[in-house]
Design a protein around this motif. Structure first.
Motif, PDB file in Angstrom:
ATOM      1  N   GLY A  74      47.953  46.604 -30.267  1.00  8.65           N
ATOM      2  CA  GLY A  74      47.332  46.048 -31.462  1.00  8.65           C
ATOM      3  C   GLY A  74      48.036  46.472 -32.741  1.00  8.65           C
ATOM      4  O   GLY A  74      49.264  46.495 -32.819  1.00  8.65           O
ATOM      5  N   MET A  75      47.273  46.836 -33.751  1.00 12.23           N
ATOM      6  CA  MET A  75      47.854  47.221 -35.033  1.00 12.23           C
ATOM      7  C   MET A  75      48.628  48.535 -34.963  1.00 12.23           C
ATOM      8  O   MET A  75      49.389  48.867 -35.861  1.00 12.23           O
ATOM      9  CB  MET A  75      46.761  47.334 -36.099  1.00 12.23           C
ATOM     10  CG  MET A  75      46.339  46.004 -36.709  1.00 12.23           C
ATOM     11  SD  MET A  75      47.704  45.047 -37.449  1.00 12.23           S
ATOM     12  CE  MET A  75      48.298  46.175 -38.711  1.00 12.23           C
ATOM     13  N   ASP A  76      48.441  49.287 -33.882  1.00 16.94           N
ATOM     14  CA  ASP A  76      49.172  50.538 -33.701  1.00 16.94           C
ATOM     15  C   ASP A  76      50.478  50.317 -32.950  1.00 16.94           C
ATOM     16  O   ASP A  76      51.108  51.270 -32.481  1.00 16.94           O
ATOM     17  CB  ASP A  76      48.300  51.557 -32.945  1.00 16.94           C
ATOM     18  CG  ASP A  76      48.877  52.955 -33.000  1.00 16.94           C
ATOM     19  OD1 ASP A  76      49.416  53.335 -34.057  1.00 16.94           O
ATOM     20  OD2 ASP A  76      48.793  53.675 -31.981  1.00 16.94           O
ATOM     21  N   SER A  77      50.902  49.073 -32.877  1.00 14.09           N
ATOM     22  CA  SER A  77      52.079  48.729 -32.084  1.00 14.09           C
ATOM     23  C   SER A  77      53.377  49.214 -32.727  1.00 14.09           C
ATOM     24  O   SER A  77      53.520  49.273 -33.949  1.00 14.09           O
ATOM     25  CB  SER A  77      52.149  47.212 -31.905  1.00 14.09           C
ATOM     26  OG  SER A  77      53.361  46.844 -31.287  1.00 14.09           O
ATOM     27  N   TRP A  78      54.353  49.477 -31.875  1.00 11.27           N
ATOM     28  CA  TRP A  78      55.702  49.826 -32.335  1.00 11.27           C
ATOM     29  C   TRP A  78      56.339  48.693 -33.131  1.00 11.27           C
ATOM     30  O   TRP A  78      57.271  48.926 -33.907  1.00 11.27           O
ATOM     31  CB  TRP A  78      56.599  50.170 -31.147  1.00 11.27           C
ATOM     32  CG  TRP A  78      56.770  49.057 -30.142  1.00 11.27           C
ATOM     33  CD1 TRP A  78      56.055  48.868 -28.998  1.00 11.27           C
ATOM     34  CD2 TRP A  78      57.718  47.986 -30.193  1.00 11.27           C
ATOM     35  NE1 TRP A  78      56.477  47.735 -28.340  1.00 11.27           N
ATOM     36  CE2 TRP A  78      57.504  47.182 -29.044  1.00 11.27           C
ATOM     37  CE3 TRP A  78      58.728  47.629 -31.087  1.00 11.27           C
ATOM     38  CZ2 TRP A  78      58.260  46.040 -28.787  1.00 11.27           C
ATOM     39  CZ3 TRP A  78      59.480  46.493 -30.830  1.00 11.27           C
ATOM     40  CH2 TRP A  78      59.243  45.707 -29.683  1.00 11.27           C
ATOM     41  N   PHE A  79      55.860  47.474 -32.966  1.00  8.49           N
ATOM     42  CA  PHE A  79      56.409  46.325 -33.697  1.00  8.49           C
ATOM     43  C   PHE A  79      56.435  46.566 -35.217  1.00  8.49           C
ATOM     44  O   PHE A  79      57.276  46.006 -35.910  1.00  8.49           O
ATOM     45  CB  PHE A  79      55.584  45.070 -33.427  1.00  8.49           C
ATOM     46  CG  PHE A  79      55.950  44.329 -32.176  1.00  8.49           C
ATOM     47  CD1 PHE A  79      57.026  43.446 -32.151  1.00  8.49           C
ATOM     48  CD2 PHE A  79      55.225  44.500 -31.014  1.00  8.49           C
ATOM     49  CE1 PHE A  79      57.367  42.756 -31.004  1.00  8.49           C
ATOM     50  CE2 PHE A  79      55.548  43.813 -29.857  1.00  8.49           C
ATOM     51  CZ  PHE A  79      56.620  42.938 -29.847  1.00  8.49           C
ATOM     52  N   PHE A  80      55.506  47.367 -35.707  1.00 13.55           N
ATOM     53  CA  PHE A  80      55.371  47.571 -37.156  1.00 13.55           C
ATOM     54  C   PHE A  80      56.141  48.786 -37.669  1.00 13.55           C
ATOM     55  O   PHE A  80      56.115  49.053 -38.871  1.00 13.55           O
ATOM     56  CB  PHE A  80      53.891  47.709 -37.522  1.00 13.55           C
ATOM     57  CG  PHE A  80      53.071  46.485 -37.200  1.00 13.55           C
ATOM     58  CD1 PHE A  80      53.234  45.319 -37.922  1.00 13.55           C
ATOM     59  CD2 PHE A  80      52.150  46.501 -36.169  1.00 13.55           C
ATOM     60  CE1 PHE A  80      52.487  44.188 -37.635  1.00 13.55           C
ATOM     61  CE2 PHE A  80      51.390  45.376 -35.865  1.00 13.55           C
ATOM     62  CZ  PHE A  80      51.574  44.214 -36.599  1.00 13.55           C
ATOM     63  N   ARG A  81      56.788  49.525 -36.775  1.00  8.97           N
ATOM     64  CA  ARG A  81      57.475  50.758 -37.166  1.00  8.97           C
ATOM     65  C   ARG A  81      58.986  50.552 -37.117  1.00  8.97           C
ATOM     66  O   ARG A  81      59.557  50.312 -36.047  1.00  8.97           O
ATOM     67  CB  ARG A  81      57.058  51.908 -36.254  1.00  8.97           C
ATOM     68  CG  ARG A  81      55.574  52.234 -36.365  1.00  8.97           C
ATOM     69  CD  ARG A  81      55.224  53.523 -35.669  1.00  8.97           C
ATOM     70  NE  ARG A  81      55.261  53.417 -34.219  1.00  8.97           N
ATOM     71  CZ  ARG A  81      54.229  53.074 -33.449  1.00  8.97           C
ATOM     72  NH1 ARG A  81      53.064  52.770 -34.007  1.00  8.97           N
ATOM     73  NH2 ARG A  81      54.345  53.026 -32.137  1.00  8.97           N
ATOM     74  N   LYS A  82      59.629  50.669 -38.257  1.00 11.34           N
ATOM     75  CA  LYS A  82      61.052  50.369 -38.363  1.00 11.34           C
ATOM     76  C   LYS A  82      61.906  51.246 -37.463  1.00 11.34           C
ATOM     77  O   LYS A  82      62.915  50.783 -36.906  1.00 11.34           O
ATOM     78  CB  LYS A  82      61.511  50.498 -39.812  1.00 11.34           C
ATOM     79  CG  LYS A  82      62.931  49.967 -40.038  1.00 11.34           C
ATOM     80  CD  LYS A  82      63.272  49.893 -41.511  1.00 11.34           C
ATOM     81  CE  LYS A  82      64.643  49.251 -41.703  1.00 11.34           C
ATOM     82  NZ  LYS A  82      64.980  49.067 -43.126  1.00 11.34           N
ATOM     83  N   ASP A  83      61.524  52.515 -37.280  1.00 13.82           N
ATOM     84  CA  ASP A  83      62.345  53.399 -36.455  1.00 13.82           C
ATOM     85  C   ASP A  83      62.334  53.000 -34.991  1.00 13.82           C
ATOM     86  O   ASP A  83      63.243  53.361 -34.235  1.00 13.82           O
ATOM     87  CB  ASP A  83      61.906  54.861 -36.615  1.00 13.82           C
ATOM     88  CG  ASP A  83      60.446  55.087 -36.246  1.00 13.82           C
ATOM     89  OD1 ASP A  83      59.673  54.110 -36.200  1.00 13.82           O
ATOM     90  OD2 ASP A  83      60.079  56.247 -36.000  1.00 13.82           O
ATOM     91  N   GLU A  84      61.344  52.225 -34.565  1.00 15.64           N
ATOM     92  CA  GLU A  84      61.279  51.758 -33.185  1.00 15.64           C
ATOM     93  C   GLU A  84      61.619  50.271 -33.052  1.00 15.64           C
ATOM     94  O   GLU A  84      62.230  49.856 -32.069  1.00 15.64           O
ATOM     95  CB  GLU A  84      59.882  52.003 -32.608  1.00 15.64           C
ATOM     96  CG  GLU A  84      59.519  53.468 -32.487  1.00 15.64           C
ATOM     97  CD  GLU A  84      58.113  53.655 -31.965  1.00 15.64           C
ATOM     98  OE1 GLU A  84      57.861  53.295 -30.796  1.00 15.64           O
ATOM     99  OE2 GLU A  84      57.257  54.163 -32.716  1.00 15.64           O
ATOM    100  N   ALA A  85      61.222  49.482 -34.038  1.00 14.23           N
ATOM    101  CA  ALA A  85      61.435  48.034 -33.965  1.00 14.23           C
ATOM    102  C   ALA A  85      62.757  47.609 -34.579  1.00 14.23           C
ATOM    103  O   ALA A  85      63.302  46.572 -34.222  1.00 14.23           O
ATOM    104  CB  ALA A  85      60.297  47.297 -34.665  1.00 14.23           C
ATOM    105  N   PHE A  86      63.231  48.391 -35.573  1.00 16.67           N
ATOM    106  CA  PHE A  86      64.461  48.101 -36.305  1.00 16.67           C
ATOM    107  C   PHE A  86      64.278  46.934 -37.266  1.00 16.67           C
ATOM    108  O   PHE A  86      64.738  46.948 -38.400  1.00 16.67           O
ATOM    109  CB  PHE A  86      65.622  47.847 -35.328  1.00 16.67           C
ATOM    110  CG  PHE A  86      66.723  46.964 -35.844  1.00 16.67           C
ATOM    111  CD1 PHE A  86      67.524  47.366 -36.906  1.00 16.67           C
ATOM    112  CD2 PHE A  86      66.968  45.730 -35.272  1.00 16.67           C
ATOM    113  CE1 PHE A  86      68.538  46.555 -37.388  1.00 16.67           C
ATOM    114  CE2 PHE A  86      67.989  44.915 -35.737  1.00 16.67           C
ATOM    115  CZ  PHE A  86      68.769  45.325 -36.814  1.00 16.67           C
TER     116      PHE A  86
END
Length: 338
Positions: free
Chosen positions: A162-174
């Motif tokens: 959900g909203m805690d997804s890695w999709f929203f974190r630049k260090d993981e999603a790029f």
């Protein structure tokens, strides 16, 4: 063929695992996730063994192939490790976070003599395949321009976290919507038009999602080697529904792909004739059910027949490079040569 799936999030749950399971030539023997409970639940569902360390799986000799369904920053390192361990690899998109990573993935596949395929599924949508054939036949004459879009309400509706997804974190999603959705369309346009893009301009914004460190809305302007120009929109801000449409404007008519709720392709000829096609649905994150993407079947067949996968590492890198160019164009506020 014994396979393992590394990463048990939504893309694995909705696409890779059920499509492997449906393929009679495949046995899912291992699944990997750093969330041990998720790995165990997934393993139980498919009669596989659960792991939390992918390197343990790569050490299993009789596993021939793996799917890499992890956060983007792990695509390249895990794929390279798998290839060097002698496994064929199907990697989710975007294949890497840099051109250097993509080059290293391709080199690892070549050195190991193993298949590397990138999971760009839009090439296998019936309307897209038909459009490519029509354009290649010359039936529509010279292609002038296009507009394409891929947008939905955001990965929080799709991701297992959900909203805690890695999709929203630049260090993981790029990268955000451009890497999640835009790279699908750069690959699709290259496929449909049958040529490469030479220049890109871009506006990239992060305005739709709170507590996110990546882009969520982007518009690209693209120019091909023959002078075809057009726009590509990728967004997580389409709050009321998904848009996955493409329109091609040509000398003798207009192609409308996935732009109508009933007809997957409509050809409007300059003569006034209109031909409507019902060719089957496109994969969507909004619907309750999922159609077969054909990605898994194509990957398995490429291994069985020892042929180049339809979306090779080289193809994946070309589609990624457009997105990397768009990032540069947005940062420099200049048109970037690809």
């Amino acid at each position: 063929m014994k396979v393992a799936v590394i990463g048990c999030g939504s893309i694995a749950q909705h696409r890779h695992l059920p499509e492997y399971h449906a393929n009679d030539a495949v046995e899912i023997v291992a699944v990997v996730d750093i969330n041990e409970e998720r790995a165990k639940q997934t393993a139980d569902k498919y009669g596989a063994k659960a792991y939390t360390d992918y390197k343990e799986v790569l050490a299993i000799d009789d596993i021939e192939a793996v799917s890499v369904c992890t956060p983007n920053y792990l695509h390249a390192p895990i794929s390279i490790d798998a290839l060097e361990a002698g496994k064929h690899v199907l990697c989710e998109k975007p294949m890497a976070t840099s051109k250097e990573e993509a080059v290293n993935m391709i080199a690892a596949a070549n050195n190991a003599g193993k298949k590397l395929m990138i999971a760009h599924n839009q090439r296998f949508v019936p309307s897209h395949k038909k459009a490519r054939d029509i354009i290649a036949s010359g039936e529509l004459g010279k292609i002038f321009s296009f507009r394409t879009a891929f947008g939905h309400g955001g990965p929080e509706r799709w991701s297992a976290d959900g909203m805690d997804s890695w999709f929203f974190r630049k260090d993981e999603a790029f990268i955000g919507a451009m890497g999640d959705l835009g790279v699908h369309k750069t690959d699709l346009l290259r496929y449909i038009l049958g040529e490469e893009f030479t220049e890109v301009g871009a506006f990239v914004e992060a305005s739709a999602k709170e507590n996110s460190t990546v882009d969520d809305t982007a518009v690209l302007m693209l120019k091909s080697e023959s002078g075809i120009i057009g726009s590509l929109a990728a967004s997580w801000s389409y709050t009321a529904g998904e848009d996955n449409s493409t329109v091609i404007y040509a000398e003798k008519g207009i192609l409308r792909l996935e732009d109508d709720p009933v007809h997957s392709m409509i050809v409007q000829y300059k003569t006034g004739e209109v031909v409507k096609y019902e060719l089957g649905g496109i994969q969507t994150n909004d619907s309750g059910g999922q159609t077969n993407t054909h990605v898994i079947d194509q990957f398995v067949t490429s291994i069985q027949d020892d042929v180049e996968p339809p979306v090779s590492g080289e193809e994946g890198m070309k589609s990624l490079n457009i997105i990397l160019g768009a990032l540069e164009a947005n940062e420099t506020k200049r048109i970037v040569s690809l």
